[in-house]
Structure formats: structure tokens, C-alpha cells
Motif scaffolding. Structure first.
Motif, PDB file in Angstrom:
ATOM      1  N   LEU A   1      -5.247  19.047  -3.944  1.00  0.00           N
ATOM      2  CA  LEU A   1      -3.956  18.661  -3.372  1.00  0.00           C
ATOM      3  C   LEU A   1      -3.690  19.355  -2.031  1.00  0.00           C
ATOM      4  O   LEU A   1      -3.390  18.696  -1.028  1.00  0.00           O
ATOM      5  CB  LEU A   1      -2.836  18.981  -4.365  1.00  0.00           C
ATOM      6  CG  LEU A   1      -1.402  18.754  -3.866  1.00  0.00           C
ATOM      7  CD1 LEU A   1      -1.177  17.290  -3.513  1.00  0.00           C
ATOM      8  CD2 LEU A   1      -0.397  19.215  -4.919  1.00  0.00           C
TER       9      LEU A   1
ATOM     10  N   LYS B   1       3.334  13.639 -10.032  1.00  0.00           N
ATOM     11  CA  LYS B   1       2.161  13.817 -10.885  1.00  0.00           C
ATOM     12  C   LYS B   1       1.961  12.611 -11.799  1.00  0.00           C
ATOM     13  O   LYS B   1       2.912  11.962 -12.224  1.00  0.00           O
ATOM     14  CB  LYS B   1       2.300  15.095 -11.723  1.00  0.00           C
ATOM     15  CG  LYS B   1       2.221  16.376 -10.907  1.00  0.00           C
ATOM     16  CD  LYS B   1       2.226  17.604 -11.810  1.00  0.00           C
ATOM     17  CE  LYS B   1       2.078  18.874 -10.977  1.00  0.00           C
ATOM     18  NZ  LYS B   1       2.035  20.101 -11.834  1.00  0.00           N
TER      19      LYS B   1
ATOM     20  N   THR C   1       6.282  16.019   2.490  1.00  0.00           N
ATOM     21  CA  THR C   1       5.705  15.052   1.557  1.00  0.00           C
ATOM     22  C   THR C   1       6.608  14.953   0.324  1.00  0.00           C
ATOM     23  O   THR C   1       7.444  15.828   0.075  1.00  0.00           O
ATOM     24  CB  THR C   1       4.302  15.469   1.078  1.00  0.00           C
ATOM     25  OG1 THR C   1       4.398  16.659   0.264  1.00  0.00           O
ATOM     26  CG2 THR C   1       3.371  15.734   2.251  1.00  0.00           C
TER      27      THR C   1
ATOM     28  N   VAL D   1      -2.145  13.562  -8.250  1.00  0.00           N
ATOM     29  CA  VAL D   1      -0.826  13.637  -7.613  1.00  0.00           C
ATOM     30  C   VAL D   1      -0.749  12.524  -6.566  1.00  0.00           C
ATOM     31  O   VAL D   1      -1.667  12.360  -5.756  1.00  0.00           O
ATOM     32  CB  VAL D   1      -0.601  14.998  -6.932  1.00  0.00           C
ATOM     33  CG1 VAL D   1       0.782  15.037  -6.274  1.00  0.00           C
ATOM     34  CG2 VAL D   1      -0.740  16.132  -7.929  1.00  0.00           C
TER      35      VAL D   1
ATOM     36  N   GLU E   1      -5.458  17.016  -8.693  1.00  0.00           N
ATOM     37  CA  GLU E   1      -4.658  18.227  -8.518  1.00  0.00           C
ATOM     38  C   GLU E   1      -5.457  19.360  -7.868  1.00  0.00           C
ATOM     39  O   GLU E   1      -4.916  20.170  -7.119  1.00  0.00           O
ATOM     40  CB  GLU E   1      -4.099  18.690  -9.868  1.00  0.00           C
ATOM     41  CG  GLU E   1      -3.022  17.768 -10.433  1.00  0.00           C
ATOM     42  CD  GLU E   1      -2.459  18.278 -11.751  1.00  0.00           C
ATOM     43  OE1 GLU E   1      -3.048  19.227 -12.324  1.00  0.00           O
ATOM     44  OE2 GLU E   1      -1.439  17.749 -12.214  1.00  0.00           O
TER      45      GLU E   1
ATOM     46  N   GLN F   1       5.766  14.414  -3.817  1.00  0.00           N
ATOM     47  CA  GLN F   1       4.605  14.444  -4.693  1.00  0.00           C
ATOM     48  C   GLN F   1       5.005  14.111  -6.125  1.00  0.00           C
ATOM     49  O   GLN F   1       5.973  14.666  -6.650  1.00  0.00           O
ATOM     50  CB  GLN F   1       3.924  15.814  -4.642  1.00  0.00           C
ATOM     51  CG  GLN F   1       3.490  16.203  -3.231  1.00  0.00           C
ATOM     52  CD  GLN F   1       2.914  17.586  -3.140  1.00  0.00           C
ATOM     53  OE1 GLN F   1       2.676  18.246  -4.154  1.00  0.00           O
ATOM     54  NE2 GLN F   1       2.677  18.060  -1.917  1.00  0.00           N
TER      55      GLN F   1
ATOM     56  N   VAL G   1       0.758  11.553  -3.282  1.00  0.00           N
ATOM     57  CA  VAL G   1       1.368  12.225  -2.127  1.00  0.00           C
ATOM     58  C   VAL G   1       1.875  11.162  -1.166  1.00  0.00           C
ATOM     59  O   VAL G   1       1.097  10.334  -0.677  1.00  0.00           O
ATOM     60  CB  VAL G   1       0.354  13.146  -1.419  1.00  0.00           C
ATOM     61  CG1 VAL G   1       1.008  13.828  -0.216  1.00  0.00           C
ATOM     62  CG2 VAL G   1      -0.201  14.187  -2.375  1.00  0.00           C
TER      63      VAL G   1
ATOM     64  N   VAL H   1      -3.185  17.649   1.747  1.00  0.00           N
ATOM     65  CA  VAL H   1      -1.898  17.785   2.439  1.00  0.00           C
ATOM     66  C   VAL H   1      -2.081  18.476   3.782  1.00  0.00           C
ATOM     67  O   VAL H   1      -1.477  18.094   4.788  1.00  0.00           O
ATOM     68  CB  VAL H   1      -0.885  18.544   1.559  1.00  0.00           C
ATOM     69  CG1 VAL H   1       0.370  18.893   2.356  1.00  0.00           C
ATOM     70  CG2 VAL H   1      -0.503  17.701   0.345  1.00  0.00           C
TER      71      VAL H   1
END
Length: 369
Positions: free
Chosen positions: A149, A175, A171, A202, A146, A173, A204, A153
Motif C-alpha cells: 500500500l 479495505k 487518498t 485496499v 495491503e 482507502q 486507493v 501511494v
């Protein structure tokens, strides 16, 4: 790129834009002369590699020449330094200059030569003149702590992943919890050797075009904090972006062929063009093919083109086009020099620490009197 840039880095950027597999079978694209690993400080973009261009590159201390037309089309049976091509190759090797060619792959590529011509000519609502294939799509899933992230991205988006229509950073996402145990030789970002670690992560997921997939994965790995990056790649069974040679679209305001000829000359900086067809004919729908377009007159007609602009049109094909009701503007093969400014801009946006210049040598073999 903060690190030392090599020829290979530049080649990857070009091939993300114009993949080599788009080129026709008869073409010879990619590395022509030189090395993948040589550092690059200065690049020169040219339409053709002739001796005067090489002399210009030597004078400007260029490391890499990016050309549209390949220097080497066919295998050499001998390297005779007394021939014009032998002299060129000798100068290139003696001065440690690499040559790379992006030809029909750059004609076909999105944003390539034919799109550049359309932009200058004001041709809108573009479609492909002749479809040759499509870009396959993949789903990339990468697992990120996290804390990193946004960093990952952003790296995905910078390379073109997750671009859908007019949107970027697309995206999905999810968790979850990632587990791993660093073994004896590991140098973990998180955790201790031989102890099971649980981390809030996460997943993605994003869409990636086939042509940019290798660069996207490299960028994700560079941006990711882990020593070993976990990611999955899935092929998607859905239509990708169509690819093909030539473009067809419409101009903002209908005009006569005679007036449109003036528009083409002014837009492309030409003193003359060759025209076939009735000069009073009304022009609205325009087909464009920068190289030799004579074999595509029926494709232009099927898509209801009023005129075909091309770089080469021979006598009998021009006669046939007239009989079929298609006007033709032969603006000369040299109109493809438009690729010089387009390629310079594309590379300079991505290579901020490399000097990229445009060849000032006129390589058009014809003089007009």
C-alpha cells in the motif's frame, strides 16, 4: 530514473508540466528534429536554436536541446543546406542531436515562463491575465495488496496525484478482498495457476490532473507488485485548475512607475527598457506577459492593472495604452530566457542521472548602443 533515459522519457516529463494541447493552434511545439527513442546523457536548455547554439551543443556533446522558441514554425518546402536553417538542420542530424520545443504551452503552464517572471519580479497574489481553458480532473482508483500500500501511494504522490492545495498524499482507502485465478500462462506474484486466490487488498482513490494522468498510471504500474494491475479512471464533472496566458498580481510596496522601472531592470538584469506612461504614476497591480503582449492591453485594463510588462509592444499599441491610462514596460522578448534556469531545475530534480546544462549563447538579435 534508474533505467537508461530516452528522449521520450524527457518529452513525457515536459508534457506533464506543459502539455502540448495548451499551445496555440499557430504554434509548433514538441519534437522538431530527431528521435523519440535516442538515449539521453546530456541536455542543453536554450531560448532559441540558432547556429551558434548548435555549435555550443556539439562542443558540449549534447544529445538533446530543449528550446522555448521552435526552430521549425512552418513546413519546409525544401531542405537547402546552403541556407542558414539548412546548415543548422544538417549539423543537428550529423551530430545526432534532437531538438524539442515547448513554446506557448510553457507560457500558459502553471509554473511556466510567466510565473517564473512573476517570481523574479516579486509579484504576488497572482491570477491569470486571459483564461484559455482548464485542466480537467479525474479520479483514479487502484486496487493494491495491503503489503504494498505505502509503496503505491508514494508512487502516486511522487507524480503529483492526490495533491490538493498545500497537501500531498490525499487518498481515500477502503479495505476489501480481491479475487483472481492465474491461468496457464500467468506468472503471478501471489497464488498458483488455475487456483482461485483471495487477497486482502485496499482500494486507493485519489484525484489526478489530466496532464499527468499517463505518467501517474505508468508509475503505479511500475510500483505495483501484480503482473496485471487493476485500476479505474473516472472523469469528474467539477471545476479544474484554470489555465491561461499572462499573469496579474500585486507588488509588496506601491511605488512610482519610475522606481518600478528600476526594479524591473535590476530584477531581470537589464541595461534598459522601453516605457510608456506617466513616470510619476503609482504602481501596485502589475500584469506580466513574456512574449508579445500588445494584444492584451484590454485584458490588463479589465483586471485593473496599473502597468503591463511585456516582451514586445509596437508604437501604435503603446499610444493606445497611454490614452487608456495603462502604463507599459517593454522589456524585450529576450526576458523569456528566464525559462532556461526554470526548465533546468524542473528536469534536474527528476533526471538525476542526466547532465542538464544551460546554453551560454546570447541569442538576443539586438545590440543597444
Amino acid at each position: 530514473m534508474g533505467k537508461t533515459v530516452t528522449n521520450s522519457d524527457v518529452f513525457k516529463l515536459i508534457e506533464a508540466w506543459a502539455p502540448k494541447n495548451l499551445a496555440y493552434d499557430w504554434d509548433n511545439v514538441g519534437l522538431q528534429i530527431g528521435s523519440h527513442n535516442q538515449p539521453v546523457r546530456k541536455i542543453m536548455v536554450t531560448l532559441d536554436v540558432i547556429e551558434s547554439v548548435v555549435d555550443e551543443a556539439i562542443e558540449n556533446k549534447v544529445d538533446l536541446i530543449i528550446a522555448h522558441h521552435p526552430l521549425l514554425f512552418k513546413p519546409l518546402n525544401q531542405l537547402n543546406l546552403d541556407t542558414w536553417k539548412g546548415r543548422i538542420i544538417h549539423k543537428l542530424i550529423a551530430n545526432n542531436i534532437t531538438v524539442y520545443a515547448a513554446h506557448t504551452n510553457l507560457d500558459i503552464a502553471d509554473g511556466g515562463v510567466n510565473d517564473m517572471l512573476c517570481e523574479v519580479l516579486g509579484i504576488n497574489n497572482k491570477e491569470i491575465l486571459k483564461t484559455e481553458g482548464e485542466k480537467f480532473l479525474y479520479k483514479l482508483a487502484v486496487y493494491v495488496p495491503e503489503t504494498h500500500l505505502n509503496q503505491v501511494v508514494d508512487a502516486l504522490s511522487k507524480e503529483g496525484a492526490g495533491h490538493l492545495g498545500n497537501y500531498s498524499h490525499c487518498t481515500f482507502q477502503t479495505k476489501g478482498t480481491g479475487t483472481f485465478m492465474p491461468l496457464a500462462d500467468a506468472e503471478p506474484f501471489i497464488g498458483k495457476q488455475n487456483e482461485l486466490e483471495k487477497v486482502k487488498e485496499v482500494k486507493v482513490e485519489t484525484i489526478v490532473k489530466e496532464s499527468i494522468l499517463p505518467n501517474v498510471i505508468d508509475s503505479v504500474i511500475a510500483a505495483h507488485p501484480y503482473e496485471e494491475v487493476a485500476y479505474d479512471v473516472y472523469p469528474l464533472k467539477m471545476d479544474g485548475e484554470k489555465l491561461g496566458i499572462g499573469r496579474i498580481g500585486t507588488i509588496n510596496e506601491e511605488m512610482s512607475l519610475d522606481s518600478f522601472v528600476d526594479h524591473v531592470k535590476n530584477s531581470l538584469g537589464l541595461s534598459h527598457v522601453k516605457v510608456s506612461g506617466n513616470l510619476s504614476k503609482r504602481i501596485n497591480r502589475v500584469a506580466v506577459l513574456g512574449g508579445s503582449g500588445e494584444k492584451y492591453i484590454y485584458h490588463a485594463l479589465r483586471q485593473k492593472a496599473d502597468v503591463l510588462i511585456t516582451g514586445d509592444m509596437t508604437f501604435h499599441f503603446a499610444q493606445e495604452a497611454i490614452e487608456l491610462g495603462l502604463a507599459v514596460i517593454d522589456a524585450g522578448h529576450y526576458i523569456e530566457q528566464i525559462m532556461k534556469t526554470g526548465t533546468q531545475k524542473y528536469l534536474q530534480d527528476k533526471l538525476t542521472n542526466v547532465d542538464i546544462i544551460i546554453s551560454e549563447t546570447n541569442t538576443d538579435p539586438f545590440q543597444y548602443r
